[in-house]
Motif scaffolding. Structure first.
Motif, PDB file in Angstrom:
ATOM      1  N   THR A   1       0.749  -1.186  -0.184  1.00 41.94           N
ATOM      2  CA  THR A   1       0.165  -0.118   0.064  1.00 41.94           C
ATOM      3  C   THR A   1       0.803   1.294   0.032  1.00 41.94           C
ATOM      4  OG1 THR A   1      -0.262  -0.521   2.422  1.00 41.94           O
ATOM      5  CG2 THR A   1      -2.044  -1.032   1.005  1.00 41.94           C
ATOM      6  N   PRO A   2       2.015   1.569   0.640  1.00 42.12           N
ATOM      7  CA  PRO A   2       2.668   2.657   0.656  1.00 42.12           C
ATOM      8  C   PRO A   2       3.227   3.002  -0.774  1.00 42.12           C
ATOM      9  CG  PRO A   2       3.496   1.168   2.377  1.00 42.12           C
ATOM     10  CD  PRO A   2       2.643   0.506   1.681  1.00 42.12           C
ATOM     11  N   THR A   3       3.187   1.877  -1.640  1.00 38.41           N
ATOM     12  CA  THR A   3       3.668   2.403  -3.185  1.00 38.41           C
ATOM     13  C   THR A   3       2.821   2.841  -3.974  1.00 38.41           C
ATOM     14  OG1 THR A   3       3.043   0.132  -4.071  1.00 38.41           O
ATOM     15  CG2 THR A   3       5.288   0.245  -2.954  1.00 38.41           C
ATOM     16  N   LEU A   4       1.322   3.198  -3.512  1.00 40.65           N
ATOM     17  CA  LEU A   4       0.475   3.761  -4.544  1.00 40.65           C
ATOM     18  C   LEU A   4       0.870   5.150  -4.403  1.00 40.65           C
ATOM     19  CD1 LEU A   4      -2.837   1.985  -3.190  1.00 40.65           C
ATOM     20  CD2 LEU A   4      -1.620   1.449  -5.186  1.00 40.65           C
ATOM     21  N   ARG A   5       0.773   5.594  -5.576  1.00 36.07           N
ATOM     22  CA  ARG A   5       1.064   7.115  -5.734  1.00 36.07           C
ATOM     23  C   ARG A   5       0.459   7.739  -6.963  1.00 36.07           C
ATOM     24  NH1 ARG A   5       5.629   8.172  -9.443  1.00 36.07           N
ATOM     25  NH2 ARG A   5       6.301   5.964 -10.361  1.00 36.07           N
ATOM     26  N   LEU A   6       0.017   9.180  -6.909  1.00 31.61           N
ATOM     27  CA  LEU A   6      -0.519   9.919  -7.887  1.00 31.61           C
ATOM     28  C   LEU A   6       0.452  10.471  -8.749  1.00 31.61           C
ATOM     29  CD1 LEU A   6      -3.387  11.580  -6.143  1.00 31.61           C
ATOM     30  CD2 LEU A   6      -3.803   9.768  -7.972  1.00 31.61           C
ATOM     31  N   ARG A   7       0.403  10.406 -10.105  1.00 32.50           N
ATOM     32  CA  ARG A   7       1.002  11.176 -11.093  1.00 32.50           C
ATOM     33  C   ARG A   7       0.305  12.169 -11.746  1.00 32.50           C
ATOM     34  NH1 ARG A   7       3.110   8.901 -15.133  1.00 32.50           N
ATOM     35  NH2 ARG A   7       4.858   9.863 -15.336  1.00 32.50           N
TER      36      ARG A   7
END
Length: 298
Positions: free
Chosen positions: A288-294
């Motif tokens: 879950t900590p790897t989820l990121r918005l670009r």
């Protein structure tokens, strides 16, 4: 729609063979009187076929518009169902005769989708707005009524997978934790137990998570397992901020197309879920900590 890596020459040969096969087919249900293929429209690097819904269809009115084209090292296939009640052999009072034809409208819709699709190499991360999928990219900014879904399987296991979804078609008026009262009633009825729940912030974005222990009556593998979920932007009602859902399942058979009896017989009978409770929570806390918005993408 489906994709397959293929060089241009290989695709052109495949397309010629496919067109010849369609041209030679006749509808079985009409004593081979009518052709399977009625129209062909060109695209930049391919063709769109207007074919019967199936070779054994009882009426020519039910159509399937099938697009085959090539872009950037990828062969694409996209289909959309249509109907055409203008064939002279149809009875004047038939349903399809009264409805007319939606082939022109469906053709326009299909061409609109084709214009936004392009091939994509495995390691390419596009810089323009849109959505990635295996071997391809769907160009364009945020739109309403769009779902993007992906399943990620833990290799070598029959029952551990991630389900990811972003959607602009459904938003809630309350978040998952705000609905916790009604959710808890259902969980108690099903024999589920909460491991952890609460608010989280990941790379500056707010989310809510709920980690659940599930009994054998709930899991598809019929063993005690787990369902871990993360929700974001549930109440945004903004296509630029799609609703996000991430689930991790342990003790649930990996989603797959319907299996034959022979394939079902080969599906392993699980005595327990692959991961222990500590392992599934540790995996969740690593992913879950790897989820990121670009910009323009997730």
């Amino acid at each position: 729609m489906s994709t397959q890596p293929m060089d241009r020459a290989g695709f052109r040969g495949f397309l010629r063979t496919l067109q010849q096969r369609y041209e030679a087919q006749r509808l079985v249900a009409t004593d081979e009187k009518f052709p399977f293929l009625s129209q062909v429209w060109p695209t930049a690097e391919g063709l769109i076929f207007n074919i019967s819904e199936s070779p054994a269809t009882p009426t020519r009115a039910r159509r399937n518009l099938e697009a085959r084209w090539w872009d950037g090292g990828v062969a694409f296939c996209a289909e959309i169902k249509a109907f055409d009640g203008t064939y002279p052999e149809l009875q004047d009072d038939s349903f399809y005769r009264r409805q007319g034809s939606d082939v022109p409208a469906k053709l326009e819709e299909l061409r609109s989708v084709i214009s936004r699709l392009r091939g994509r190499s495995e390691d390419e991360i596009p810089t323009e707005p849109g959505d990635c999928f295996p071997h391809g990219f769907f160009r364009g900014g945020p739109m309403r009524d769009v779902d993007v879904v992906a399943n990620f399987h833990l290799q070598g296991t029959p029952d551990v997978y991630l389900f990811f979804k972003q959607t602009t078609s459904v938003w809630e008026d309350e978040t998952m934790l705000q609905r916790s009262g009604s959710i808890m009633k259902w969980m108690v009825f099903a024999g589920m137990r909460t491991l952890r729940k609460g608010e989280r912030v990941i790379h500056g974005q707010p989310y809510e998570e709920w980690l659940v222990r599930e009994p054998a009556d709930v899991t598809s593998a019929r063993v005690p397992g787990h369902g871990l979920r993360l929700h974001g932007n549930e109440t945004s009602h903004d296509p630029a901020r799609p609703s996000i859902e991430l689930y991790l399942y342990n003790g649930h058979y990996i989603p797959s197309p319907p299996k034959s009896l022979e394939e079902q017989a080969k599906t392993p009978f699980l005595k327990r879920a692959t991961l222990s409770e500590a392992q599934v929570v540790a995996l969740w806390d690593a992913i879950t900590p790897t989820l990121r918005l670009r910009p323009g993408a997730f």
